[in-house]
Design a protein around this motif. Structure first.
Motif, mmCIF file in Angstrom:
data_model
loop_
_atom_site.group_PDB
_atom_site.id
_atom_site.type_symbol
_atom_site.label_atom_id
_atom_site.label_comp_id
_atom_site.label_asym_id
_atom_site.label_seq_id
_atom_site.Cartn_x
_atom_site.Cartn_y
_atom_site.Cartn_z
ATOM 1 N N VAL A 79 0.834 -1.044 0.110
ATOM 2 C CA VAL A 79 0.105 0.076 -0.184
ATOM 3 C C VAL A 79 0.874 1.404 -0.052
ATOM 4 C CG1 VAL A 79 -2.216 -1.121 0.854
ATOM 5 C CG2 VAL A 79 -0.388 -0.045 2.316
ATOM 6 N N ASP A 80 2.024 1.113 0.452
ATOM 7 C CA ASP A 80 2.696 2.678 0.519
ATOM 8 C C ASP A 80 3.616 2.641 -0.895
ATOM 9 O OD1 ASP A 80 2.551 3.193 3.312
ATOM 10 O OD2 ASP A 80 3.946 1.397 3.864
ATOM 11 N N GLU A 81 3.667 1.456 -1.686
ATOM 12 C CA GLU A 81 4.362 1.565 -3.155
ATOM 13 C C GLU A 81 3.151 1.954 -3.908
ATOM 14 O OE1 GLU A 81 7.696 -1.419 -4.367
ATOM 15 O OE2 GLU A 81 5.886 -2.190 -4.021
ATOM 16 N N LEU A 82 1.891 1.550 -3.749
ATOM 17 C CA LEU A 82 0.926 1.910 -4.823
ATOM 18 C C LEU A 82 -0.308 2.419 -3.887
ATOM 19 C CD1 LEU A 82 1.325 -1.256 -7.196
ATOM 20 C CD2 LEU A 82 1.765 1.062 -7.492
ATOM 21 N N SER A 83 -0.068 3.303 -3.193
ATOM 22 C CA SER A 83 -1.353 4.032 -2.510
ATOM 23 C C SER A 83 -2.612 4.207 -3.250
ATOM 24 C CB SER A 83 -0.891 5.153 -1.989
ATOM 25 O OG SER A 83 -0.316 6.117 -2.675
ATOM 26 N N GLU A 84 -2.330 4.404 -4.759
ATOM 27 C CA GLU A 84 -3.472 4.824 -5.704
ATOM 28 C C GLU A 84 -4.378 3.621 -5.657
ATOM 29 O OE1 GLU A 84 -2.515 7.017 -9.474
ATOM 30 O OE2 GLU A 84 -0.437 6.872 -8.508
ATOM 31 N N ALA A 86 -4.535 1.080 -3.867
ATOM 32 C CA ALA A 86 -5.314 0.866 -2.493
ATOM 33 C C ALA A 86 -6.373 1.657 -2.289
ATOM 34 C CB ALA A 86 -4.482 1.178 -1.344
ATOM 35 N N GLN A 87 -6.178 3.128 -2.588
ATOM 36 C CA GLN A 87 -7.391 4.040 -2.761
ATOM 37 C C GLN A 87 -8.526 3.665 -3.622
ATOM 38 O OE1 GLN A 87 -5.293 7.683 -3.419
ATOM 39 N NE2 GLN A 87 -4.682 7.768 -1.138
ATOM 40 N N GLN A 88 -8.172 3.161 -4.905
ATOM 41 C CA GLN A 88 -9.077 2.843 -5.667
ATOM 42 C C GLN A 88 -9.965 1.668 -4.980
ATOM 43 O OE1 GLN A 88 -6.596 1.482 -9.137
ATOM 44 N NE2 GLN A 88 -8.588 0.319 -10.092
ATOM 45 N N TRP A 89 -9.298 0.732 -4.356
ATOM 46 C CA TRP A 89 -10.169 -0.425 -3.705
ATOM 47 C C TRP A 89 -10.646 -0.017 -2.583
ATOM 48 C CZ3 TRP A 89 -11.900 -4.227 -6.758
ATOM 49 C CH2 TRP A 89 -11.235 -4.395 -7.978
ATOM 50 N N LYS A 90 -10.592 1.190 -1.838
ATOM 51 C CA LYS A 90 -10.858 1.713 -0.779
ATOM 52 C C LYS A 90 -10.285 0.753 0.390
ATOM 53 C CE LYS A 90 -15.080 3.963 -2.156
ATOM 54 N NZ LYS A 90 -14.456 4.104 -3.810
ATOM 55 N N VAL A 91 -9.101 0.740 0.605
ATOM 56 C CA VAL A 91 -8.359 -0.387 1.389
ATOM 57 C C VAL A 91 -7.865 0.661 2.513
ATOM 58 C CG1 VAL A 91 -6.447 -1.672 2.060
ATOM 59 C CG2 VAL A 91 -7.817 -2.254 -0.058
ATOM 60 N N GLN A 92 -8.154 0.299 3.774
ATOM 61 C CA GLN A 92 -7.814 1.107 4.716
ATOM 62 C C GLN A 92 -6.960 0.395 5.899
ATOM 63 O OE1 GLN A 92 -11.342 2.670 5.009
ATOM 64 N NE2 GLN A 92 -11.087 4.463 3.755
ATOM 65 N N THR A 93 -7.281 -0.876 6.166
ATOM 66 C CA THR A 93 -6.500 -1.675 6.918
ATOM 67 C C THR A 93 -5.968 -2.675 6.390
ATOM 68 O OG1 THR A 93 -8.624 -1.140 8.215
ATOM 69 C CG2 THR A 93 -7.248 -2.765 9.320
ATOM 70 N N MET A 94 -4.695 -2.960 6.774
ATOM 71 C CA MET A 94 -3.885 -4.155 6.404
ATOM 72 C C MET A 94 -4.027 -5.358 7.289
ATOM 73 S SD MET A 94 -3.415 -1.426 4.500
ATOM 74 C CE MET A 94 -2.569 -0.596 5.572
ATOM 75 N N PRO A 95 -3.828 -6.260 6.768
ATOM 76 C CA PRO A 95 -3.967 -7.026 5.622
ATOM 77 C C PRO A 95 -5.371 -6.909 5.116
ATOM 78 C CG PRO A 95 -3.556 -8.819 6.942
ATOM 79 C CD PRO A 95 -3.378 -7.729 7.676
ATOM 80 N N ALA A 96 -5.538 -6.677 3.678
ATOM 81 C CA ALA A 96 -6.935 -6.932 3.142
ATOM 82 C C ALA A 96 -6.811 -7.615 1.923
ATOM 83 C CB ALA A 96 -7.566 -5.281 3.099
#
Length: 126
Positions: A79-84, A86-96
Motif C-alpha cells: 500500500v505504501d508503494e501503490l497507494s493509488e 489501495a485507494q481505488q479499492w478503498k483499502v484502509q486496514t492491512m492486510p486486506a
C-alpha cells in the motif's frame, strides 16, 4: 539439510514455490488488470505493508493457498508503494484481501483471517 543452489533448476523450483505476483508499479497493475478483468478466474489481491505485523504473520498461509489453488490468481500490492491502487479499492486496514472476478469485487476479507480467506477462496473459485 542445507539449501544447495548449484543448478538453475533449483532456482526454478524455488520460484514455483510462490505463485504470488508482486506488483510494484501503477503500469504493471494496469497491465495486469487489463489482462485479467474479463477473466472468469478468481483473483485475490493481497494489500499489504512492510511495517504491518499481521501481514507478515499471514504471508506463509497466503503463499500456501496460492500453491494449493493454482486456478486462482494471487497478486500482492504494497500500500505504501501503490497507494493509488489501495485507494481505488478503498483499502484502509492491512492486510486486506480483495477477491475479484470478471472485473468486479466478489468478496473481501480484512485482517489476518486465514480460515475466512480460505473459505471464501474455495467458495468463489468455482
Amino acid at each position: 539439510m542445507g539449501h544447495h543452489f548449484s543448478t538453475p533448476a533449483a532456482f526454478a523450483a524455488e520460484e514455483v514455490d510462490s505463485p504470488i505476483l508482486a506488483i510494484h508499479s501503477k503500469n504493471a497493475w494496469n497491465d495486469h488488470w487489463k489482462s485479467h478483468k474479463d477473466s472468469s478466474k478468481l483473483m485475490v489481491i493481497d494489500f499489504t505493508a512492510s511495517w504491518c505485523g499481521p501481514c507478515r504473520s499471514i504471508a506463509p498461509a497466503v503463499k500456501a493457498m496460492a500453491a494449493k489453488y493454482t486456478d486462482v490468481v494471487f497478486v500482492k500490492i504494497d500500500v505504501d508503494e501503490l497507494s493509488e491502487v489501495a485507494q481505488q479499492w478503498k483499502v484502509q486496514t492491512m492486510p486486506a484481501f480483495v477477491l475479484v472476478k470478471g472485473g468486479r469485487e466478489v468478496g473481501r476479507v480484512v485482517g489476518a483471517k486465514k480460515d475466512e480467506l480460505e473459505k471464501k477462496i474455495a467458495q468463489l473459485r468455482a
